[in-house]
Design an enzyme around this catalytic site. Sequence first.
Site, short mmCIF file in Angstrom:
data_model
loop_
_atom_site.label_atom_id
_atom_site.label_comp_id
_atom_site.label_asym_id
_atom_site.label_seq_id
_atom_site.Cartn_x
_atom_site.Cartn_y
_atom_site.Cartn_z
N TYR A 59 -1.87 20.60 82.72
CA TYR A 59 -1.29 19.30 83.01
C TYR A 59 -2.36 18.21 82.89
O TYR A 59 -3.30 18.15 83.69
CB TYR A 59 -0.68 19.27 84.41
CG TYR A 59 0.49 20.20 84.63
CD1 TYR A 59 1.19 20.76 83.56
CD2 TYR A 59 0.90 20.53 85.92
CE1 TYR A 59 2.25 21.62 83.77
CE2 TYR A 59 1.97 21.38 86.13
CZ TYR A 59 2.64 21.93 85.06
OH TYR A 59 3.70 22.77 85.28
N HIS A 125 1.13 31.00 83.17
CA HIS A 125 2.02 29.88 82.84
C HIS A 125 3.01 30.22 81.74
O HIS A 125 4.17 29.79 81.79
CB HIS A 125 1.17 28.67 82.42
CG HIS A 125 1.85 27.35 82.57
ND1 HIS A 125 1.17 26.16 82.52
CD2 HIS A 125 3.15 27.02 82.76
CE1 HIS A 125 2.02 25.16 82.68
NE2 HIS A 125 3.23 25.65 82.82
N GLY A 207 17.05 18.43 86.82
CA GLY A 207 17.34 18.20 85.41
C GLY A 207 16.42 17.16 84.81
O GLY A 207 16.86 16.28 84.06
N GLY A 209 15.02 14.70 86.22
CA GLY A 209 15.40 13.39 86.72
C GLY A 209 16.83 13.01 86.44
O GLY A 209 17.37 12.11 87.08
N ALA A 212 19.39 13.20 89.28
CA ALA A 212 19.15 12.25 90.37
C ALA A 212 19.70 10.87 90.04
O ALA A 212 19.62 9.95 90.85
CB ALA A 212 17.66 12.16 90.66
N GLY A 213 20.25 10.74 88.83
CA GLY A 213 20.78 9.44 88.41
C GLY A 213 19.69 8.46 88.03
O GLY A 213 19.91 7.24 88.02
#
Length: 328
Positions: A59, A125, A207, A209, A212-213
């Site tokens: 990352y 990973h 998903g 984000g 979460a809309g």
Amino acid sequence: MVFMNTRSLGPEGLTVSAIGLGCMGLSQGYGAADDAESIAAVHHAIDLGVNFLDTAQSYGSGHNEQLLGRALAGRREKVVLATKFGIVRGEDGVRVDARPENVRGYCEASLARLGVDHIDLYYQHRIDPQVPIEETVGAMAELVAEGKVRHLGLSEASPEELERAAATHPISAAQYEWSVWWRDIEDDVLPTARRLGIGLVPYSPLGRGFLAGAVSPDSLQPGDFRLADPRFQGGSLEHNRAMSVEVGRLAAEREVTPAQLVLAWLLAQGSDVVPIPGTRRAARITENAAAADLVLSASDLDRLEKAVPRSAWSGDRQSFAAYRTTRS
């Protein structure tokens, strides 16, 4: 610090908060990030009792581990720290490397970036197709014997690979993308993991984000990896937006947010499930953590299944070297 509900992962009983924090977005994948905001978000999560923090060597090409190391200064004993090796980012692109002779070096580099003397949960990973998983897990087990690592995990392993890994050393957790809109692990991975006593750690449980809309076609910044995800493109995006409206409707009826509803759905799939939603914002962390106290009734689960069944969502996913990227 607030103490939230906890859950146990794996045959060795690794105890973690019922909701974790995925840290990838603090360094990559979702556009530009601010280190000060990210560190404040990590501190807020810990203050709320979210003690299960997930990072990886890949990352931000090490930035994420360094950032988390800064955030954990003086707070190390309050968290269960997970990191991963095996995805390598370099000038030649992204590749998988899980050769046993390199595992120790990857671990020691992560320990240095994190500024800690041990890793609580160390994941492979991605599976290296060139290396038998027994050899990689064997090298990881040596790190456990030396005290550098406490527990082992895998990410995006096939059922057969879970079997072979668990026969080599106890595996505490397995990571997969899993949410209301991506449920393919339920066919084969889930029953195998449960038979072996391996805990499930869903990443992207919101998903990415979407559930979460928080996503619209014009909200994605340059560099956001979702721009290349088929689920966020064209007709699939429009279809999925219609499905997310249904999620929002059911959430409103329960007087919770869509994010809380879908996280509670995952928690209701079993006591061995610990989702790790990611966010940079303190308010979102507060919202997500509250899902740990939300109990869905059988009626709630049935209504959600009927409103947005597994078959209702559109588009395959994009995920580097993942076990499966097309819907079954």
